[in-house]
Design a protein around this motif. Structure first.
Motif, mmCIF file in Angstrom:
data_model
loop_
_atom_site.group_PDB
_atom_site.id
_atom_site.type_symbol
_atom_site.label_atom_id
_atom_site.label_comp_id
_atom_site.label_asym_id
_atom_site.label_seq_id
_atom_site.Cartn_x
_atom_site.Cartn_y
_atom_site.Cartn_z
ATOM 1 N N ALA A 38 0.821 -1.209 0.000
ATOM 2 C CA ALA A 38 0.000 0.000 0.000
ATOM 3 C C ALA A 38 0.853 1.257 0.000
ATOM 4 O O ALA A 38 0.328 2.350 -0.134
ATOM 5 C CB ALA A 38 -0.918 0.008 1.219
ATOM 6 N N ASP A 39 2.177 1.117 0.169
ATOM 7 C CA ASP A 39 3.032 2.290 0.247
ATOM 8 C C ASP A 39 2.922 3.123 -1.019
ATOM 9 O O ASP A 39 3.198 2.659 -2.124
ATOM 10 C CB ASP A 39 4.504 1.873 0.435
ATOM 11 C CG ASP A 39 4.773 1.360 1.835
ATOM 12 O OD1 ASP A 39 3.867 1.457 2.678
ATOM 13 O OD2 ASP A 39 5.883 0.865 2.080
ATOM 14 N N GLY A 40 2.531 4.390 -0.844
ATOM 15 C CA GLY A 40 2.449 5.307 -1.964
ATOM 16 C C GLY A 40 1.267 5.089 -2.877
ATOM 17 O O GLY A 40 1.088 5.822 -3.837
ATOM 18 N N SER A 41 0.436 4.098 -2.584
ATOM 19 C CA SER A 41 -0.673 3.765 -3.470
ATOM 20 C C SER A 41 -1.911 4.579 -3.131
ATOM 21 O O SER A 41 -1.981 5.274 -2.117
ATOM 22 C CB SER A 41 -1.004 2.272 -3.344
ATOM 23 O OG SER A 41 -1.554 2.022 -2.059
ATOM 24 N N GLY A 42 -2.919 4.453 -3.996
ATOM 25 C CA GLY A 42 -4.186 5.093 -3.703
ATOM 26 C C GLY A 42 -4.777 4.601 -2.396
ATOM 27 O O GLY A 42 -5.396 5.366 -1.647
ATOM 28 N N ARG A 43 -4.566 3.319 -2.065
ATOM 29 C CA ARG A 43 -5.090 2.771 -0.817
ATOM 30 C C ARG A 43 -4.471 3.465 0.391
ATOM 31 O O ARG A 43 -5.149 3.718 1.391
ATOM 32 C CB ARG A 43 -4.820 1.264 -0.747
ATOM 33 C CG ARG A 43 -5.565 0.451 -1.788
ATOM 34 C CD ARG A 43 -5.442 -1.027 -1.518
ATOM 35 N NE ARG A 43 -4.074 -1.479 -1.371
ATOM 36 C CZ ARG A 43 -3.244 -1.716 -2.382
ATOM 37 N NH1 ARG A 43 -3.658 -1.532 -3.633
ATOM 38 N NH2 ARG A 43 -2.014 -2.148 -2.170
ATOM 39 N N MET A 44 -3.179 3.746 0.316
ATOM 40 C CA MET A 44 -2.530 4.425 1.431
ATOM 41 C C MET A 44 -3.116 5.815 1.638
ATOM 42 O O MET A 44 -3.436 6.215 2.757
ATOM 43 C CB MET A 44 -1.018 4.536 1.192
ATOM 44 C CG MET A 44 -0.266 5.055 2.415
ATOM 45 S SD MET A 44 1.447 5.504 2.079
ATOM 46 C CE MET A 44 1.229 7.217 1.578
ATOM 47 N N PHE A 45 -3.308 6.547 0.549
ATOM 48 C CA PHE A 45 -3.835 7.901 0.652
ATOM 49 C C PHE A 45 -5.319 7.921 1.000
ATOM 50 O O PHE A 45 -5.798 8.905 1.567
ATOM 51 C CB PHE A 45 -3.541 8.673 -0.633
ATOM 52 C CG PHE A 45 -2.103 9.093 -0.730
ATOM 53 C CD1 PHE A 45 -1.644 10.227 -0.078
ATOM 54 C CD2 PHE A 45 -1.188 8.333 -1.449
ATOM 55 C CE1 PHE A 45 -0.318 10.609 -0.140
ATOM 56 C CE2 PHE A 45 0.143 8.713 -1.519
ATOM 57 C CZ PHE A 45 0.583 9.852 -0.865
ATOM 58 N N ASP A 46 -6.040 6.836 0.691
ATOM 59 C CA ASP A 46 -7.431 6.744 1.133
ATOM 60 C C ASP A 46 -7.520 6.885 2.646
ATOM 61 O O ASP A 46 -8.440 7.495 3.180
ATOM 62 C CB ASP A 46 -8.037 5.392 0.725
ATOM 63 C CG ASP A 46 -8.504 5.366 -0.722
ATOM 64 O OD1 ASP A 46 -8.695 6.458 -1.299
ATOM 65 O OD2 ASP A 46 -8.665 4.261 -1.266
ATOM 66 N N ARG A 81 -8.700 12.744 4.786
ATOM 67 C CA ARG A 81 -9.366 13.849 5.481
ATOM 68 C C ARG A 81 -8.404 14.680 6.323
ATOM 69 O O ARG A 81 -8.757 15.776 6.775
ATOM 70 C CB ARG A 81 -10.521 13.315 6.330
ATOM 71 C CG ARG A 81 -11.529 12.574 5.467
ATOM 72 C CD ARG A 81 -12.906 12.483 6.061
ATOM 73 N NE ARG A 81 -13.802 11.823 5.115
ATOM 74 C CZ ARG A 81 -14.426 12.427 4.112
ATOM 75 N NH1 ARG A 81 -14.245 13.722 3.922
ATOM 76 N NH2 ARG A 81 -15.202 11.750 3.295
ATOM 77 N N LYS A 82 -7.196 14.190 6.516
ATOM 78 C CA LYS A 82 -6.201 14.951 7.265
ATOM 79 C C LYS A 82 -5.060 15.445 6.372
ATOM 80 O O LYS A 82 -4.136 16.102 6.838
ATOM 81 C CB LYS A 82 -5.624 14.080 8.385
ATOM 82 C CG LYS A 82 -6.682 13.634 9.385
ATOM 83 C CD LYS A 82 -6.102 12.698 10.428
ATOM 84 C CE LYS A 82 -7.175 12.255 11.414
ATOM 85 N NZ LYS A 82 -6.643 11.299 12.416
ATOM 86 N N TYR A 83 -5.164 15.138 5.087
ATOM 87 C CA TYR A 83 -4.054 15.404 4.171
ATOM 88 C C TYR A 83 -3.734 16.897 4.058
ATOM 89 O O TYR A 83 -2.570 17.299 4.113
ATOM 90 C CB TYR A 83 -4.381 14.820 2.795
ATOM 91 C CG TYR A 83 -3.277 14.977 1.788
ATOM 92 C CD1 TYR A 83 -2.155 14.158 1.818
ATOM 93 C CD2 TYR A 83 -3.354 15.941 0.781
ATOM 94 C CE1 TYR A 83 -1.134 14.293 0.894
ATOM 95 C CE2 TYR A 83 -2.337 16.092 -0.144
ATOM 96 C CZ TYR A 83 -1.238 15.259 -0.090
ATOM 97 O OH TYR A 83 -0.227 15.417 -1.007
ATOM 98 N N ASP A 84 -4.742 17.731 3.900
ATOM 99 C CA ASP A 84 -4.502 19.171 3.738
ATOM 100 C C ASP A 84 -3.839 19.762 4.982
ATOM 101 O O ASP A 84 -2.895 20.556 4.881
ATOM 102 C CB ASP A 84 -5.808 19.902 3.445
ATOM 103 C CG ASP A 84 -6.343 19.622 2.045
ATOM 104 O OD1 ASP A 84 -5.575 19.087 1.225
ATOM 105 O OD2 ASP A 84 -7.511 19.939 1.776
#
Length: 237
Positions: A11-19, A23-26
């Motif tokens: 999952a490293d760097g994948s869409g799943r990781m960023f899923d 909501r805290k990314y910004d």
């Protein structure tokens, strides 16, 4: 991140990781960049030299900060944002929906390594903090060239390991220790350990420019920001 660093199923760097951190990314971006990421994005857009009526592609659009910045600053341009993370796109769509110019920004799920657009579809391509997460970077760069119109520019913004100058040591400590610690406190430790290691593993700016040129870009250049903690790469089809 090379394919060796991201084996199938990871999952490293994948869409799943960023899923998982959508909501805290910004908030994490603002904290980890000390608020400088907004200025870096503005300079990325300026490097594309947008003109009225042009169409742009924002790869790894995430929560759409870069796409929204271009739409806000250039009111007669269209922006297509693409990302593999469904949750990041959901956050981005909610942000775009609040803007008066929402009809000029479209967000879609997709893979930078295999773009579903015809040749010569866009006047410019941009990507912020995403190229290091692509398993096959060369494939993504070749796709950028393919969908660009002749003379069109690509502007790629990426975090980097500061190497030179008296203040580079302090910037390295921020990337190696402050960023993972902040991420662990606000979100989760594994994602931000990955962030640190992926930055360290990314090619030197000169080497990445050579990759861009090998994939079909010309007139390439790079511009370091904040003692080399972030680098803007620009190339033209």
């Amino acid at each position: 991140m090379s394919s060796e660093a991201n084996p199938a199923g990871s999952a490293d760097g994948s869409g799943r990781m960023f899923d998982g951190i959508a909501r805290k990314y910004d908030l994490l971006n603002r904290i980890n960049s000390l608020g400088m990421d907004k200025g870096w994005r503005r300079r990325t857009i300026a490097a594309l030299e947008p003109e009225p009526g042009q169409r742009f592609l924002d790869l790894a659009t995430g929560t759409a900060d870069l796409a929204m910045e271009l739409a806000e600053r250039h009111r007669e341009c269209q922006v297509e944002g693409l990302d593999p993370s469904v949750n990041m796109l959901e956050v981005g769509r909610a942000k775009v929906a609040r803007e008066a110019w929402k009809d000029r920004v479209r967000l879609v799920e997709g893979d930078a390594q295999a773009l579903g657009y015809p040749d010569e579809s866009f006047d410019g391509v941009m990507m912020a903090f995403g190229i290091r997460n692509v398993p096959d970077r060369a494939a993504a760069l070749k796709e950028m060239v393919r969908v660009l119109k002749p003379g069109g520019r690509a502007a790629i913004l990426e975090l980097s390991e500061p190497r030179n100058g008296a203040l580079a040591w302090f910037a390295r400590q921020h990337v190696r220790f402050v960023v993972p610690l902040t991420g662990a406190l606000v979100s989760g430790p594994s994602e931000y350990k990955y962030l640190r290691t992926s930055i360290e593993a990314f090619p030197r700016p000169e080497d990445f420019l050579h990759m861009m040129e090998a994939c079909g870009f010309k007139d390439t250049r790079f511009e370091p920001f904040t003692f080399g903690a972030c680098v803007l790469y620009v190339g033209r089809r």
